[in-house]
Design a protein around this motif. Structure first.
Motif, PDB file in Angstrom:
ATOM      1  N   ARG A 105      -4.595   2.878   2.493  1.00 47.17           N
ATOM      2  CA  ARG A 105      -5.578   2.476   1.588  1.00 47.17           C
ATOM      3  C   ARG A 105      -4.631   1.575   0.571  1.00 47.17           C
ATOM      4  N   VAL A 106      -3.437   1.698   0.277  1.00 44.32           N
ATOM      5  CA  VAL A 106      -2.622   0.889  -0.740  1.00 44.32           C
ATOM      6  C   VAL A 106      -2.429  -0.483   0.140  1.00 44.32           C
ATOM      7  N   GLY A 131      11.629   8.437   5.890  1.00 42.14           N
ATOM      8  CA  GLY A 131      10.572   9.648   5.578  1.00 42.14           C
ATOM      9  C   GLY A 131       9.126   9.178   5.591  1.00 42.14           C
ATOM     10  N   THR A 132       8.279  10.099   5.119  1.00 43.53           N
ATOM     11  CA  THR A 132       6.904  10.260   5.003  1.00 43.53           C
ATOM     12  C   THR A 132       6.563   9.153   3.826  1.00 43.53           C
ATOM     13  N   ILE A 133       5.625   8.278   4.457  1.00 45.17           N
ATOM     14  CA  ILE A 133       5.006   7.336   3.252  1.00 45.17           C
ATOM     15  C   ILE A 133       3.613   7.686   2.961  1.00 45.17           C
ATOM     16  N   ASP A 134       3.279   7.977   1.745  1.00 39.00           N
ATOM     17  CA  ASP A 134       2.118   8.087   1.428  1.00 39.00           C
ATOM     18  C   ASP A 134       1.613   7.203   0.365  1.00 39.00           C
ATOM     19  N   GLY A 135       0.446   7.422  -0.264  1.00 40.38           N
ATOM     20  CA  GLY A 135      -0.027   6.699  -0.922  1.00 40.38           C
ATOM     21  C   GLY A 135       0.846   6.284  -2.218  1.00 40.38           C
ATOM     22  N   ASN A 136       1.316   7.355  -2.946  1.00 44.37           N
ATOM     23  CA  ASN A 136       2.312   6.984  -3.982  1.00 44.37           C
ATOM     24  C   ASN A 136       3.567   6.122  -3.736  1.00 44.37           C
ATOM     25  N   ARG A 137       4.095   6.427  -2.573  1.00 46.31           N
ATOM     26  CA  ARG A 137       5.346   5.673  -2.156  1.00 46.31           C
ATOM     27  C   ARG A 137       4.908   4.229  -1.816  1.00 46.31           C
ATOM     28  N   VAL A 141       6.149   0.638  -4.009  1.00 46.37           N
ATOM     29  CA  VAL A 141       6.554  -0.741  -3.170  1.00 46.37           C
ATOM     30  C   VAL A 141       5.744  -1.849  -3.669  1.00 46.37           C
ATOM     31  N   ALA A 142       4.478  -1.466  -3.814  1.00 43.45           N
ATOM     32  CA  ALA A 142       3.577  -2.772  -4.184  1.00 43.45           C
ATOM     33  C   ALA A 142       3.947  -2.992  -5.986  1.00 43.45           C
ATOM     34  N   LYS A 143       4.117  -2.071  -6.727  1.00 46.74           N
ATOM     35  CA  LYS A 143       4.699  -2.126  -8.102  1.00 46.74           C
ATOM     36  C   LYS A 143       5.873  -3.226  -8.183  1.00 46.74           C
ATOM     37  N   LYS A 144       6.850  -2.697  -7.052  1.00 41.58           N
ATOM     38  CA  LYS A 144       8.245  -3.645  -7.075  1.00 41.58           C
ATOM     39  C   LYS A 144       8.013  -4.904  -6.865  1.00 41.58           C
ATOM     40  N   ARG A 151      -4.421  -1.970 -10.868  1.00 36.97           N
ATOM     41  CA  ARG A 151      -5.390  -2.512 -10.176  1.00 36.97           C
ATOM     42  C   ARG A 151      -5.258  -2.173  -8.572  1.00 36.97           C
ATOM     43  N   VAL A 152      -4.191  -2.132  -8.276  1.00 35.92           N
ATOM     44  CA  VAL A 152      -4.057  -1.747  -6.660  1.00 35.92           C
ATOM     45  C   VAL A 152      -4.749  -0.283  -6.537  1.00 35.92           C
ATOM     46  N   THR A 153      -4.597   0.654  -7.391  1.00 37.32           N
ATOM     47  CA  THR A 153      -5.166   1.771  -7.313  1.00 37.32           C
ATOM     48  C   THR A 153      -6.584   1.716  -7.477  1.00 37.32           C
ATOM     49  N   GLU A 154      -7.049   1.155  -8.113  1.00 36.02           N
ATOM     50  CA  GLU A 154      -8.654   0.740  -8.272  1.00 36.02           C
ATOM     51  C   GLU A 154      -9.183   0.342  -7.007  1.00 36.02           C
ATOM     52  N   VAL A 155      -8.525  -0.737  -6.440  1.00 35.79           N
ATOM     53  CA  VAL A 155      -9.231  -1.238  -5.150  1.00 35.79           C
ATOM     54  C   VAL A 155      -8.674  -0.099  -3.903  1.00 35.79           C
TER      55      VAL A 155
END
Length: 217
Positions: A105-106, A131-137, A141-144, A151-155
């Motif tokens: 989704r991200v 390790g396991t990559i989920d939405g938060n991880r 990376v997107a924030k970095k 905005r990314v979370t909204e989309v």
């Protein structure tokens, strides 16, 4: 984050090529309908990198939590840098559980909000995680990379992204992609990663004769 049911596995074409992986084993592969292959580029939220007019196109189905996909990612990045005729179409394919769906989704949000070049940087940085990559991880990376996490979370939370993931899963099912990574190259689906040397050989053959294995002269 919405979970998706995995598609049923389609029956593969019996036709295959003797493609040998770097470890000496024969890698699973089968012919695919070229009309279906062409439809891959029309899927929503696929990302094309490399030479957009390159003579060789590699279409990759991958899951962010697939260790073989992470290995393939580094090798394919090297091939993109060394082969100016290579065109890579990335198809997010979340088949390894809820964390993969959340991370995808991200991914789809980043694909919508950023340039293909930024998305590819995001893709490569995800593949260098452990390790396991989920939405938060994935969001971290997107924030970095400078994207606004709100905005990314909204989309990423949009209901329409479920339909996009379902479309990707259905296409993989239609092509009988039964494992990740899965590659579609010149009318052939390669299921699993054959290794850098084998992939280089496939690409060179397509460039030379338009087939994954050139006929003997």
């Amino acid at each position: 984050m919405l979970a998706l049911a995995l598609p049923s596995i389609a029956h593969a074409d019996d036709g295959f090529y003797p493609i040998v992986a770097d470890d000496g084993t024969t890698i699973a592969n089968h012919r695919v309908d070229t009309s279906i292959e062409a439809e891959l580029d029309k899927l929503p939220s696929v990302i094309t990198v490399g030479n957009p007019r390159g003579s060789v196109t590699v279409r990759e189905f991958y899951d962010v939590n697939c260790p073989y996909c992470r290995k393939a990612s580094a090798d394919i990045d090297a091939l993109l840098k060394s082969n100016r005729e290579l065109r890579l179409v990335l198809v997010p394919f979340p088949v390894l559980g809820i964390p993969s769906i959340q991370a995808t989704r991200v991914e789809l949000a980043v694909a919508r909000l950023a340039s293909p070049q930024t998305f590819y940087k995001f893709h490569r940085q995800l593949d260098q995680q452990r390790g396991t990559i989920d939405g938060n991880r994935a969001l971290a990376v997107a924030k970095k990379l400078g994207l606004d996490p709100r905005r990314v979370t909204e989309v990423a939370d949009g209901d329409d992204l479920a339909d996009i993931m379902k479309a990707h899963l259905k296409m993989g099912d239609d092509l009988a992609i039964q494992a990740t990574p899965g590659f579609v190259i010149q009318g052939v689906a390669v299921v699993g990663y054959p290794g850098k040397a084998a992939m280089t050989k496939l690409i060179a053959a397509v460039d030379a004769c338009g087939a994954v294995i050139c006929p003997e002269k």
